[in-house]
Design a protein around this motif. Structure first.
Motif, PDB file in Angstrom:
ATOM      1  N   GLN A  36       0.828  -1.213   0.000  1.00 30.55           N
ATOM      2  CA  GLN A  36       0.000   0.000   0.000  1.00 30.55           C
ATOM      3  C   GLN A  36       0.860   1.260   0.000  1.00 30.55           C
ATOM      4  N   GLN A  37       1.933   1.255   0.794  1.00 39.71           N
ATOM      5  CA  GLN A  37       2.826   2.421   0.863  1.00 39.71           C
ATOM      6  C   GLN A  37       3.439   2.733  -0.503  1.00 39.71           C
ATOM      7  N   ILE A  38       3.965   1.701  -1.153  1.00 36.67           N
ATOM      8  CA  ILE A  38       4.662   1.924  -2.425  1.00 36.67           C
ATOM      9  C   ILE A  38       3.667   2.260  -3.532  1.00 36.67           C
ATOM     10  N   GLU A  39       2.518   1.612  -3.501  1.00 41.08           N
ATOM     11  CA  GLU A  39       1.495   1.926  -4.497  1.00 41.08           C
ATOM     12  C   GLU A  39       1.045   3.383  -4.360  1.00 41.08           C
ATOM     13  N   HIS A  40       0.910   3.846  -3.125  1.00 39.34           N
ATOM     14  CA  HIS A  40       0.530   5.250  -2.888  1.00 39.34           C
ATOM     15  C   HIS A  40       1.587   6.204  -3.458  1.00 39.34           C
TER      16      HIS A  40
ATOM     17  N   ASN B 257       9.385  -3.570  10.431  1.00 43.55           N
ATOM     18  CA  ASN B 257       9.531  -2.201  10.926  1.00 43.55           C
ATOM     19  C   ASN B 257       8.522  -1.310  10.214  1.00 43.55           C
ATOM     20  N   LEU B 258       7.419  -1.032  10.880  1.00 41.37           N
ATOM     21  CA  LEU B 258       6.337  -0.286  10.240  1.00 41.37           C
ATOM     22  C   LEU B 258       6.652   1.207  10.083  1.00 41.37           C
TER      23      LEU B 258
ATOM     24  N   VAL C 265       8.280   2.787  -8.655  1.00 43.05           N
ATOM     25  CA  VAL C 265       9.192   2.226  -7.653  1.00 43.05           C
ATOM     26  C   VAL C 265       8.857   0.743  -7.472  1.00 43.05           C
ATOM     27  N   PRO C 266       9.804  -0.162  -7.730  1.00 39.92           N
ATOM     28  CA  PRO C 266       9.524  -1.584  -7.533  1.00 39.92           C
ATOM     29  C   PRO C 266       9.787  -2.017  -6.089  1.00 39.92           C
TER      30      PRO C 266
ATOM     31  N   ALA D 241      -2.830   5.142   3.893  1.00 38.34           N
ATOM     32  CA  ALA D 241      -2.102   4.623   2.728  1.00 38.34           C
ATOM     33  C   ALA D 241      -0.957   3.697   3.135  1.00 38.34           C
ATOM     34  N   GLY D 242      -1.220   2.840   4.113  1.00 36.87           N
ATOM     35  CA  GLY D 242      -0.230   1.853   4.528  1.00 36.87           C
ATOM     36  C   GLY D 242       0.774   2.340   5.544  1.00 36.87           C
ATOM     37  N   SER D 243       0.740   3.641   5.876  1.00 31.92           N
ATOM     38  CA  SER D 243       1.715   4.214   6.817  1.00 31.92           C
ATOM     39  C   SER D 243       1.062   4.518   8.158  1.00 31.92           C
TER      40      SER D 243
END
Length: 502
Positions: A138-142, A248-249, A151-152, A407-409
């Motif tokens: 979710q973080q990277i997709e955002h 590590n969130l 970003v892969p 967004a995942g964070s």
């Protein structure tokens, strides 16, 4: 292990009676260490054997501690920059272009056994039924959607986690994130007494299942290079990878640190940044940065002579510790791997297997490579970038209203007056995630909590509120049920009772 190989190995100087380190051998002992089937196999296994052989050979040559305490110095002032100074440089003019030079790598080799779960730890639900892996995607997709970037995500799996992880990746096929995986090495565990491998063959079943282990996250450099993925990403124009533990969130992509790396002149380009943060008494065992023989170096507690362990744990002498959030130049990794010039300190990790057999695992740490890179530095980041979930106590914190999810964070709730995280210590009745979940009808309000200790058979009803310092201890054979709607502020609860009033 064939009898002939054992005989050859012992003939060249090893026996249970002479298994100390620092022994000078007349040949490479690792050649005789493993079953012939392992040595003759091709592909990844051959690379694994080569890596293990080198590591074991170095282990035999080690004499004494890897650092001389008298040579340790504090890092120079400019070698660890405050995050605010990095942030002051602002964001890149073209964020999309900058992000497209980045790869996010998550260390995904661990199992959830310490929290009573089967399978990869990354598949444990930690917030609103989202797993560590869900939140990462979710973080990277955002990021990719917000900045129209690409970003892969790269997962370094182990033989323990690879199969289960790959099955679950299918659910992300429609997300705007390209996901790659590679496997870290598989090395044999060594009998502590004989220094011989306990593996009898290459299999992973039956008695042989415990014979193998993934050799720590320092293996990332060789495995990433050997997988071919490093070359593919360099060919795409990627320049840096951001590496962190998947549990590590707080380890999200930071645009200010990335900009600092990308905007440097080519001849002064920093090849390695280690995010460090201020040590508290809860972090005394974490690795720290030192200056050693004119290089910035990571010092782990395992390398510290026993006489100096208390000094190492001191919050005043060693004020920061390694979060294991690392920013590393991809071209520098390729250079160092091709020259075979990355010398990582060996961590000897003793284990006792289920049958009582004492073994050792030879491991390395990813951060130990800092001394091999040009213009390496530390960045002292806010504590919010270190939010690991290692225990059910950590899980309680991240599931609570202390944090907001976007967004995942996870970010600390603005309703909390203090930036510090409460100190939570849950007893053994809460260790397993399943047991933990059955003891809470829902997660208590913890916005005003400073300290929580819970021990014994304790359950929490709905809408409980915890404030200040709360200690709840049910003695052996006793039980404490905290009723729905209870508010505990600066309370000590013990014995065998139920709280009836608020």
């Amino acid at each position: 292990m064939t009898g002939q190989n054992v005989e050859k190995y012992l003939r060249f100087g090893r026996s249970p009676a002479t298994c100390g380190q620092g022994l000078k051998l007349t040949c490479d002992p690792a050649v005789y260490l493993l079953p012939a089937s392992f040595q003759k196999s091709s592909g990844v296994s051959r690379k694994d054997f080569s890596g293990f052989k080198n590591l074991f050979h170095r282990f035999l040559q080690v004499k004494g501690p890897s650092v001389e305490w008298a040579k340790i110095n504090r890092p120079p002032e400019d070698s660890i920059q405050p995050y605010e100074k990095i942030k002051a440089k602002g964001l890149p003019n073209n964020i999309t272009e900058t992000l497209n030079k980045l790869v996010v790598v998550k260390l995904n080799g661990g199992l959830g056994t310490s929290m009573g779960c089967k399978g990869p730890k990354s598949l444990i639900s930690v917030r609103n039924e989202n797993t560590f892996l869900d939140l990462t995607v979710q973080q990277i997709e955002h990021l990719n959607k917000t900045y129209n970037a690409d970003v892969p995500l790269v997962l370094m799996n182990s033989f323990n986690t690879d199969e289960d992880t790959k099955k679950i990746l299918q659910k992300y096929s429609h997300h705007r994130v390209k996901i790659h995986t590679f496997n870290q090495s598989r090395y044999p565990r060594i009998n502590k007494e004989s220094l011989l491998p306990i593996a009898t063959n290459m299999g992973m079943t039956g008695e042989n299942a415990e014979a193998w282990y993934p050799p720590g996250h320092g293996d990332i450099y060789a495995s990433f290079h050997n997988s071919g993925l490093l070359d593919n990403l360099l060919a795409e124009g990627r320049e840096y990878m951001f590496v962190s533990n998947i549990d590590n969130l707080g380890a999200t992509v930071d645009l200010f640190i990335l900009h600092h790396l990308i905007c440097q002149p080519a001849d002064k380009r920093c090849e390695f940044i280690m995010e460090v943060t201020d040590k508290t008494r809860a972090d005394v065992k974490g690795g720290t940065l030192i200056q050693y023989e004119d290089h910035l170096r990571l010092l782990e507690i395992a390398q510290v002579p026993k006489a100096h362990v208390d000094e190492f744990k001191s919050v005043t002498k060693f004020k920061i510790f390694n979060t294991n959030n690392l920013w590393i130049s991809l071209s520098a990794i390729k250079r160092l791997q091709e020259r075979n010039s990355m010398d990582l300190e060996i961590i000897v990790n003793p284990k006792t297997l289920d049958g009582g057999l004492n073994v050792i695992q030879l491991e390395t740490a990813v951060g130990a490579a800092i001394k091999s890179f040009n213009n390496a530095m530390g960045v002292n980041v806010p504590r919010s970038r270190f939010l690991p979930v290692k225990t059910s106590s950590d899980l309680l914190l991240v599931m609570s209203n202390l944090y907001s999810l976007d967004a995942g964070s996870l970010t600390m709730s603005k309703k909390r007056e203090f930036l510090t995280t409460p100190h939570v210590k849950l007893g053994s009745s809460f260790t397993k995630v399943q047991d933990f979940l059955t003891r809470f009808e829902n997660i208590p309000d913890m916005l005003e909590l400073d300290h929580l200790t819970v021990s014994g058979d304790v359950t929490f009803g709905k809408n409980v509120s915890l404030k200040g310092t709360v200690i709840i201890i049910a003695n052996h054979g006793d039980r404490i049920d905290i009723p729905a709607g209870a508010m505990l502020e600066n309370k000590i609860v013990s014995g065998n009772l139920r709280i009836l009033d608020h």
